[in-house]
Motif scaffolding. Structure first.
Motif, short mmCIF file in Angstrom:
data_model
loop_
_atom_site.label_atom_id
_atom_site.label_comp_id
_atom_site.label_asym_id
_atom_site.label_seq_id
_atom_site.Cartn_x
_atom_site.Cartn_y
_atom_site.Cartn_z
N VAL A 68 -4.24 22.48 104.01
CA VAL A 68 -4.86 21.21 104.42
C VAL A 68 -6.32 21.42 104.80
O VAL A 68 -7.20 20.65 104.40
CB VAL A 68 -4.07 20.59 105.59
N ALA A 69 -6.60 22.48 105.57
CA ALA A 69 -7.98 22.74 106.00
C ALA A 69 -8.89 22.92 104.80
O ALA A 69 -9.99 22.35 104.74
CB ALA A 69 -8.02 23.97 106.90
N ARG A 70 -8.46 23.70 103.82
CA ARG A 70 -9.32 23.95 102.67
C ARG A 70 -9.43 22.70 101.80
O ARG A 70 -10.52 22.38 101.29
CB ARG A 70 -8.80 25.12 101.84
N ALA A 71 -8.33 21.97 101.63
CA ALA A 71 -8.37 20.77 100.79
C ALA A 71 -9.32 19.72 101.37
O ALA A 71 -10.09 19.08 100.65
CB ALA A 71 -6.96 20.19 100.64
N VAL A 72 -9.27 19.56 102.70
CA VAL A 72 -10.13 18.56 103.34
C VAL A 72 -11.60 18.97 103.25
O VAL A 72 -12.46 18.17 102.87
CB VAL A 72 -9.72 18.36 104.81
N SER A 73 -11.90 20.23 103.58
CA SER A 73 -13.31 20.66 103.58
C SER A 73 -13.89 20.67 102.17
O SER A 73 -15.04 20.27 101.95
CB SER A 73 -13.45 22.04 104.21
N SER A 74 -13.11 21.12 101.20
CA SER A 74 -13.61 21.16 99.82
C SER A 74 -13.69 19.78 99.20
O SER A 74 -14.46 19.55 98.27
CB SER A 74 -12.74 22.08 98.96
N GLY A 75 -12.90 18.83 99.74
CA GLY A 75 -12.92 17.47 99.21
C GLY A 75 -14.01 16.59 99.78
O GLY A 75 -14.24 15.48 99.28
N CYS A 76 -14.69 17.05 100.81
CA CYS A 76 -15.77 16.25 101.40
C CYS A 76 -16.98 16.25 100.48
O CYS A 76 -17.41 17.31 100.02
CB CYS A 76 -16.16 16.82 102.76
N PRO A 77 -17.56 15.11 100.21
CA PRO A 77 -18.79 15.07 99.41
C PRO A 77 -19.91 15.84 100.08
O PRO A 77 -19.92 16.01 101.29
CB PRO A 77 -19.12 13.56 99.32
N GLU A 78 -20.85 16.30 99.30
CA GLU A 78 -21.99 17.05 99.83
C GLU A 78 -22.73 16.23 100.88
O GLU A 78 -23.02 15.06 100.69
CB GLU A 78 -22.93 17.41 98.69
N GLY A 79 -23.02 16.87 102.00
CA GLY A 79 -23.73 16.19 103.08
C GLY A 79 -22.85 15.38 103.99
O GLY A 79 -23.35 14.65 104.85
N SER A 80 -21.53 15.49 103.85
CA SER A 80 -20.61 14.72 104.68
C SER A 80 -20.59 15.23 106.11
O SER A 80 -21.06 16.33 106.42
CB SER A 80 -19.19 14.80 104.11
N ILE A 81 -20.00 14.42 106.98
CA ILE A 81 -19.71 14.83 108.35
C ILE A 81 -18.19 14.96 108.47
O ILE A 81 -17.45 14.02 108.20
CB ILE A 81 -20.23 13.81 109.37
N ASP A 83 -8.18 26.88 111.92
CA ASP A 83 -7.75 26.86 110.51
C ASP A 83 -8.97 26.75 109.59
O ASP A 83 -9.00 27.38 108.52
CB ASP A 83 -6.80 25.69 110.26
N LEU A 84 -9.95 25.97 110.00
CA LEU A 84 -11.15 25.83 109.19
C LEU A 84 -11.86 27.17 109.06
O LEU A 84 -12.32 27.55 107.98
CB LEU A 84 -12.08 24.79 109.84
N ARG A 112 -22.70 24.39 99.66
CA ARG A 112 -22.67 22.94 99.73
C ARG A 112 -22.75 22.48 101.19
O ARG A 112 -21.91 22.83 102.01
CB ARG A 112 -21.36 22.43 99.11
N PRO A 113 -23.78 21.69 101.56
CA PRO A 113 -23.95 21.30 102.96
C PRO A 113 -22.78 20.44 103.46
O PRO A 113 -22.30 19.54 102.77
CB PRO A 113 -25.25 20.49 102.96
N LEU A 114 -22.35 20.74 104.68
CA LEU A 114 -21.29 19.98 105.34
C LEU A 114 -21.50 20.12 106.84
O LEU A 114 -21.58 21.23 107.36
CB LEU A 114 -19.91 20.53 104.94
N ARG A 115 -21.64 19.00 107.52
CA ARG A 115 -21.82 19.03 108.98
C ARG A 115 -20.44 18.91 109.65
O ARG A 115 -19.68 18.00 109.33
CB ARG A 115 -22.74 17.90 109.43
#
Length: 452
Positions: A408-421, A432-433, A442-445
């Motif tokens: 779940v942690a990887r699916a959520v983080s990898s599924g976030c568009p670039e620049g997401s929060i 887990d993250l 890929r930027p992710l806040r």
């Protein structure tokens, strides 16, 4: 109903002064005693109102606004135990250096200690967990009292931002009537009140603290001769108040560029937790050892690593493996770069360098001489190979479609568009993250609650 409308004017002046000092959002948990404040907020053209009935939820909502915006949000609740429900968010704001202003409506002094309903002692309700406490007092028509309303509002915003950002408590007493009234004619205080409303609060210019030049020189000297240095990034601390501009939005890209500049100039591998804002978006030219917590839990690996320089950025890392590394190598020089707080739970840092971490990184990087050693030493190469092998093992564990915390942690983080929060819960979710999500260009806040 005839009578004085001073209570509403008092509340309007207070809210107007907060707005002119930089507050933009009010989070209301409605109740009878806070009626003047709630109505004044709802009427304001400068403030956005958010109604959340439950005070505990309201507190964390306002905390999230402060974390995202860098501005203090205003909490407003009624008298009695309502304000006590803010306590968890107040403590979180204090520990995380986030600006927040809690305004608790209160009953008049003559009802204190008389068994009156919904009446408790609200003076310094939050104790030492707030940066300051002020009692606004009861509405008073004197010119000096009206001017003091403006001052208390401006001071609340200033103390929420500087010198150490955090929560502030203001207690505001009101007698009945609490609703607006229609006076029989002009009131004698109206001219002075109107002038203050028009003028707004005085500008409080927050100083910008720059890092000590001698500390910069020491960092440059240490980085220039380190052969096994590590750049370790814990949870991000906002550079607002004493070391950054009030209300300025966090520039993630600039922050990452600044840290990357130091990593390149000093040839330091980066050990970044997800909440540091430096695991996602540093770029492919930076060597990230994102599996460092798992690797450092191995005593033999910690022994072989034997760093000769540790530079920490932000709050103390939550990694137990890194804490074990510090304990195993107590003589290793360790520098902590942060805008606020004494971020050294092991009490073993060589130096704490206060200031904006991005500014410190840029300054040190610019002063470092061109490196004379090879790009990749055997020590550096061994570290990157260990990291690659660790992620290979994690990939094997997550192969297939079996649902698990790591999946779940990887699916959520990898599924976030670039620049997401990405807002992540504390305790297991944020771990887990860190455990299952490798570094990525890929930027992710990543926003989180510290958890106190």
């Amino acid at each position: 109903m005839s009578g004085s409308n001073l209570h509403m004017a008092w509340a309007r002046l207070f809210l107007r002064s907060l707005a002119s000092s930089g507050v933009r959002d009010v989070v209301l948990s409605p109740g009878s005693r806070s009626t003047p404040l709630a109505l004044a907020a709802a009427e304001s053209q400068e403030l956005r109102c958010h109604v959340i009935v439950d005070e505990r939820s309201a507190g964390f909502f306002a905390l999230g606004q402060a974390r995202a915006s860098g501005r203090p949000s205003l909490l407003v609740c009624t008298s009695g135990t309502a304000g006590a429900h803010y306590f968890p968010a107040i403590i979180e704001a204090s520990q995380s250096f986030l600006p927040l202003i809690a305004v608790t409506a209160d009953r008049p002094w003559e009802l204190q200690g008389s068994a009156a309903p919904q009446t408790i002692d609200q003076i310094k309700l939050f104790g030492g967990h707030v940066r300051s406490f002020s009692d606004l007092g009861q509405p008073d028509p004197s010119p000096a009292a009206l001017r003091a309303v403006v001052r208390v509002a401006a001071q609340a915003v200033l103390r929420a931002m500087s010198p150490e950002p955090g929560p502030v408590h203001v207690n505001a007493r009101f007698r009945k009537p609490l609703e607006p009234v229609v006076p029989s004619g002009p009131e004698p205080w109206e001219a002075a009140w109107s002038a203050l409303v028009e003028k707004g609060a005085p500008a409080a210019q927050i100083p910008w603290i720059t890092p000590d030049p001698s500390a910069i020189a020491q960092l440059v000297e240490r980085c220039s001769r380190a052969e096994r240095g590590l750049l370790v990034c814990g949870p991000h601390l906002p550079s607002i108040g004493a070391s950054g501009p009030a209300g300025k939005s966090f520039d993630l890209k600039q922050y990452q560029r600044s840290v990357a500049a130091l990593a390149r100039a000093a040839r330091l591998p980066v050990l970044a937790e997800a909440t540091s804002q430096l695991r996602f978006g540093l770029g492919p030219a930076i060597t990230s050892i994102a599996a460092f917590d798992a690797l450092l839990r191995n005593p033999a690996f910690r022994s072989r690593l034997a760093p000769d320089l540790l530079i920490e950025i932000g709050a103390p890392p939550t990694s137990q493996g890194y804490a074990d590394l510090i304990a195993d190598h107590p003589d290793c020089p360790r520098f902590v770069l942060a805008p606020h707080g004494w971020n050294d739970p092991s009490s073993s840092a060589s130096a704490l360098v206060f200031g904006d971490a991005a500014e410190i990184c840029e300054t040190v990087a610019a002063r470092l001489p061109a490196p004379s050693r090879p790009d990749r030493s055997p020590w550096f190469s061994a570290l990157t190979r260990a990291d690659a092998r660790a992620w290979d093992l994690v990939d094997r564990e997550l192969a297939g479609d079996r649902l698990s915390e790591g999946f779940v942690a990887r699916a959520v983080s990898s599924g976030c568009p670039e620049g997401s929060i990405l807002a992540i819960g504390n305790s297991s979710p944020v771990r887990d993250l860190d455990m299952y999500c490798p570094a990525s260009p890929r930027p992710l806040r990543v926003l989180h609650q510290r958890g106190a």
